[in-house]
Motif scaffolding. Structure first.
Motif, PDB file in Angstrom:
ATOM      1  N   ALA A  25      -6.803 -34.555 -26.598  1.00  0.00           N
ATOM      2  CA  ALA A  25      -7.152 -33.050 -26.003  1.00  0.00           C
ATOM      3  C   ALA A  25      -8.150 -32.804 -26.293  1.00  0.00           C
ATOM      4  O   ALA A  25      -8.190 -32.662 -28.237  1.00  0.00           O
ATOM      5  CB  ALA A  25      -6.002 -32.199 -25.749  1.00  0.00           C
ATOM      6  N   ARG A  27     -11.272 -29.999 -25.749  1.00  0.00           N
ATOM      7  CA  ARG A  27     -11.366 -28.352 -24.603  1.00  0.00           C
ATOM      8  C   ARG A  27     -12.005 -29.275 -23.579  1.00  0.00           C
ATOM      9  O   ARG A  27     -13.087 -30.005 -23.193  1.00  0.00           O
ATOM     10  CB  ARG A  27     -12.699 -27.472 -25.476  1.00  0.00           C
ATOM     11  N   GLY A  28     -11.863 -28.372 -22.158  1.00  0.00           N
ATOM     12  CA  GLY A  28     -11.933 -29.029 -21.087  1.00  0.00           C
ATOM     13  C   GLY A  28     -11.536 -29.445 -20.188  1.00  0.00           C
ATOM     14  O   GLY A  28     -11.555 -30.046 -19.733  1.00  0.00           O
ATOM     15  N   GLY A  29     -10.348 -29.972 -20.611  1.00  0.00           N
ATOM     16  CA  GLY A  29      -9.772 -31.564 -20.747  1.00  0.00           C
ATOM     17  C   GLY A  29      -8.017 -30.580 -19.988  1.00  0.00           C
ATOM     18  O   GLY A  29      -8.492 -29.551 -20.004  1.00  0.00           O
ATOM     19  N   ASP A  30      -7.524 -30.996 -19.014  1.00  0.00           N
ATOM     20  CA  ASP A  30      -6.483 -30.511 -18.765  1.00  0.00           C
ATOM     21  C   ASP A  30      -5.410 -31.772 -19.661  1.00  0.00           C
ATOM     22  O   ASP A  30      -5.333 -32.847 -18.853  1.00  0.00           O
ATOM     23  CB  ASP A  30      -6.633 -30.791 -17.004  1.00  0.00           C
ATOM     24  N   PRO A  31      -4.174 -31.308 -19.768  1.00  0.00           N
ATOM     25  CA  PRO A  31      -4.147 -30.253 -20.793  1.00  0.00           C
ATOM     26  C   PRO A  31      -5.237 -29.748 -21.529  1.00  0.00           C
ATOM     27  O   PRO A  31      -5.863 -30.827 -22.146  1.00  0.00           O
ATOM     28  CB  PRO A  31      -2.753 -30.128 -20.909  1.00  0.00           C
ATOM     29  N   ASP A  32      -5.627 -28.657 -21.867  1.00  0.00           N
ATOM     30  CA  ASP A  32      -6.321 -28.360 -23.112  1.00  0.00           C
ATOM     31  C   ASP A  32      -6.073 -28.392 -23.979  1.00  0.00           C
ATOM     32  O   ASP A  32      -4.339 -28.306 -24.848  1.00  0.00           O
ATOM     33  CB  ASP A  32      -7.398 -26.864 -22.990  1.00  0.00           C
ATOM     34  N   SER A  35      -3.398 -25.883 -25.592  1.00  0.00           N
ATOM     35  CA  SER A  35      -1.867 -25.523 -24.689  1.00  0.00           C
ATOM     36  C   SER A  35      -0.961 -26.589 -24.599  1.00  0.00           C
ATOM     37  O   SER A  35       0.691 -27.099 -24.331  1.00  0.00           O
ATOM     38  CB  SER A  35      -2.024 -25.495 -22.834  1.00  0.00           C
ATOM     39  N   ARG A  36      -1.341 -27.807 -25.682  1.00  0.00           N
ATOM     40  CA  ARG A  36      -0.548 -29.342 -26.336  1.00  0.00           C
ATOM     41  C   ARG A  36       0.295 -28.782 -27.384  1.00  0.00           C
ATOM     42  O   ARG A  36       1.395 -29.170 -27.630  1.00  0.00           O
ATOM     43  CB  ARG A  36      -1.005 -30.305 -26.473  1.00  0.00           C
TER      44      ARG A  36
END
Length: 166
Positions: A25, A27-32, A35-36
């Motif tokens: 994961a 930064r800028g991804g979904d999820p960041d 949050s994982r």
């Protein structure tokens, strides 16, 4: 970049292939990456790690599901070595509050004088590696590969051996 860093750290031939099944994961991804953390850390009974940054938001996410307020009985073992900026926070103005919160959650905290651009957690049999930059947690990689787990365990042991109790 984090995949390459871990592959080089593991130091085995075919290190890149080792990480083909790793989760990632960024930064800028979904999820960041932040949050994982609760799902990755909360799934374990034993968490040992090296934490170079302790931003309040990231610390809350890391501590979600660890000890304390859940119905699981709080039987987890959590040992964290704080290094770099995170170690500075343990002894800084808010250090007493942070140490109290950690103790309340059953976290055995130690302080290391060095620094690290990466955080390493061993959650039961899963290695979780976080890459930090000036803005915080930039990427998170998790893997069940034996070579990665062994590297994570050795890294945690090295920092634990050189740390002092907080």
């Amino acid at each position: 970049m984090l995949r390459k860093l871990v592959a080089e750290a593991v130091g085995v031939e075919g290190g890149d292939a080792l990480l083909d099944d790793a989760g990632l994961a960024e930064r800028g991804g979904d999820p960041d990456p932040a949050s994982r953390l609760p799902a990755l850390v909360g799934a374990g009974d034993t968490v040992v790690g090296v934490v170079p940054r302790a931003d309040p938001g990231l610390a809350r996410r890391l501590l979600e599901g660890v000890g304390g307020d859940d119905d699981s009985g709080g039987g987890e073992t959590v040992r964290l070595v704080f290094t770099g900026r995170a170690a500075d926070r343990l002894t800084g103005p808010s250090g007493a509050v942070i140490r109290s919160v950690l103790a309340e959650r059953g976290v055995e905290a130690s302080r290391h004088d060095g620094d690290s651009p990466i955080g390493v957690l061993l959650v039961d049999d899963r290695a979780v590696v976080g890459l930090f930059d000036e803005r915080g947690l930039a990427a998170l990689l998790w893997s069940d590969a034996p070579a990665v787990r062994e590297w994570a365990a050795a890294t945690c042991r090295r920092y634990l051996a050189a740390a002092e109790p907080a």
